[in-house]
Design an enzyme around this catalytic site. Structure first.
Site, short mmCIF file in Angstrom:
data_model
loop_
_atom_site.label_atom_id
_atom_site.label_comp_id
_atom_site.label_asym_id
_atom_site.label_seq_id
_atom_site.Cartn_x
_atom_site.Cartn_y
_atom_site.Cartn_z
N ASP A 1 0.84 -1.19 0.00
CA ASP A 1 0.00 0.00 0.00
C ASP A 1 0.88 1.24 0.00
O ASP A 1 2.09 1.16 0.17
CB ASP A 1 -0.99 -0.02 1.15
CG ASP A 1 -0.34 -0.04 2.52
OD1 ASP A 1 0.87 0.19 2.60
OD2 ASP A 1 -1.06 -0.30 3.51
N ASP B 1 -7.87 -7.17 2.32
CA ASP B 1 -6.81 -7.32 3.32
C ASP B 1 -7.33 -6.77 4.62
O ASP B 1 -8.20 -5.89 4.64
CB ASP B 1 -5.55 -6.56 2.90
CG ASP B 1 -5.65 -5.08 3.24
OD1 ASP B 1 -5.14 -4.67 4.30
OD2 ASP B 1 -6.26 -4.32 2.45
N CYS C 1 -12.96 -27.30 10.50
CA CYS C 1 -11.70 -26.74 10.03
C CYS C 1 -10.64 -27.83 9.94
O CYS C 1 -10.50 -28.66 10.85
CB CYS C 1 -11.23 -25.64 10.98
SG CYS C 1 -9.68 -24.86 10.50
N CYS D 1 -7.33 -27.00 9.38
CA CYS D 1 -6.04 -26.31 9.44
C CYS D 1 -5.05 -27.09 10.29
O CYS D 1 -5.42 -28.01 11.05
CB CYS D 1 -6.22 -24.88 9.98
SG CYS D 1 -6.39 -24.76 11.78
N CYS E 1 -6.04 -27.04 14.07
CA CYS E 1 -7.20 -27.86 14.43
C CYS E 1 -6.91 -29.36 14.28
O CYS E 1 -7.48 -30.18 14.99
CB CYS E 1 -8.41 -27.48 13.58
SG CYS E 1 -9.15 -25.90 14.09
N HIS F 1 -4.61 -20.64 12.42
CA HIS F 1 -6.04 -20.99 12.33
C HIS F 1 -6.86 -19.86 11.73
O HIS F 1 -7.65 -20.09 10.81
CB HIS F 1 -6.60 -21.34 13.71
CG HIS F 1 -8.10 -21.43 13.69
ND1 HIS F 1 -8.78 -22.55 13.22
CD2 HIS F 1 -9.05 -20.52 14.01
CE1 HIS F 1 -10.08 -22.32 13.27
NE2 HIS F 1 -10.28 -21.10 13.74
#
Length: 372
Positions: free
Chosen positions: A90, A270, A308, A310, A313, A339
């Site tokens: 940015d 974002d 989930c 991930c 998890c 996560h």
């Protein structure tokens, strides 16, 4: 950069962006790596565990520390950070606006004092492009005139004029440097639909030597306005943004914000929320938010979210994370951030799949039903 609009479902879009460093399928959430690092994670986490294709870094912060010339010495952000995929940077205007107590704007640019040591600096549209070329980011944002909301009509009109003028100066400077990287303009105008249409129309019409911007962003939202006002402003703005270029909503937001913006035709997002909230004990799940600090999780052997898959998890319980947080173990920050980012990245991936299968309305309905 190559952009392909692959499918629409209502206003929701599934697209593909190809940069020099990666192929990005949208809708996409870009983790925030302010200092060329996503807090609590390394680039192995970002590539091998989270499989990210693009992250965001901050021009203001990297200009001040370690400075853009240092990063240029190392060959740009990719080599400096060992992240092989795309970077979006940015412009730094928001940070100058929010972090400097004595920020001053004029027709030439933005003057500010460093939040680190109080030293004085001045960003012009051209200087911001030069800094980002030193960073060698794949997508560079132009300097815009960001203002607080609510504000006067006169100040909003001045913001639009400056934003357009600075965008043109940025485009000219970018083209004259060889236009090796990609540059996005930022639409302003507060929550006033007329001003948003004016800002978007002016920016889309800008050209220099037959070239225009590679994409367009909606800036200046999620700064205190009501959620519905933000959604209505997005809906009023996207029709003025080209269909054949990426649409980016800056600094937004909650999972609900992202779903609503996708429904209104936005491609890129974002926000610091997933990593910041993770560090503070708030975890995002398919059924809403979970406060891992709560005493009820001390003996809970369940994963954060049964839906989930991930890394966290699959390997750790709520009870263990509750312990890590209370013991102030640094490992907690990593596991919780993995996560939350996995949740956000999975959310936009599933939204994309729903768009491609012409069932986004059903997907959105199911998203809210689980949370209720």
């Amino acid at each position: 950069m190559k952009f392909t609009l692959q499918k629409t479902d209502g206003k929701a879009r599934a697209c593909e962006i190809v940069t020099e460093h990666s192929t990005i399928q949208t809708p996409i959430f870009m983790p925030v790596g302010t200092n060329a690092s996503v807090k609590g994670l390394d680039m192995i986490d970002m590539t091998e565990i989270l499989n990210t294709k693009i992250i965001l870094a901050n021009t203001y912060h990297l200009y001040l520390r370690p400075n853009d010339e240092t990063i240029k010495h190392f060959g740009g952000l990719h080599k400096f950070s060992n992240y092989p995929n795309s970077f979006l940077t940015d412009s730094g205007g928001f940070q100058a606006f929010s972090l400097s107590q004595n920020m001053k704007q004029n027709e030439d640019g933005i003057g500010f004092k460093s939040h680190i040591d109080g030293s004085k600096h001045f960003f012009t549209p051209e200087k911001v492009i030069d800094i980002q070329y030193n960073l060698n980011s794949d997508i560079m944002m132009v300097l815009d005139d960001l203002i607080a909301l609510p504000n006067t009509t006169e100040r909003i009109e001045l913001s639009i004029k400056r934003t357009t003028d600075w965008a043109y100066r940025s485009l000219v400077h970018h083209i004259n440097k060889g236009a090796k990287n990609n540059v996005f303009a930022i639409i302003q105008g507060g929550t006033n639909f007329k001003y948003r249409a004016q800002s978007a129309t002016e920016l889309v019409s800008l050209e220099y030597q037959g070239k225009s911007f590679d994409g367009f962003a909606i800036g200046g939202l999620s700064v205190g306005e009501e959620n519905q006002a933000m959604y209505d402003t997005i809906e009023a703005t996207t029709p003025y943004m080209p269909e054949n270029k990426p649409r980016y909503l800056m600094g937004v937001g909650t999972p609900e914000d992202i779903i609503e913006a996708i429904d209104r035709g936005v491609d890129m997002f974002d926000c610091v929320m997933p990593t910041r909230n993770a560090r503070n004990g708030t975890l995002f799940t398919s059924f809403g938010r979970l406060n891992i600090k709560a005493a009820k999780y001390k003996l809970d052997d369940n994963p954060i979210d049964h839906e989930c898959d991930c890394y966290t998890c699959r390997n750790y319980s709520r009870g263990y994370l509750n312990h890590l947080f209370k013991a102030k173990e640094l490992t907690y920050f990593r596991l919780a951030s993995i996560h939350n980012l996995h949740y956000y990245l999975t959310l936009v991936r599933k939204a994309r799949e729903a768009i491609l299968e012409s069932r986004f309305k059903e997907f959105k309905s199911d998203f809210y039903a689980k949370r209720s």
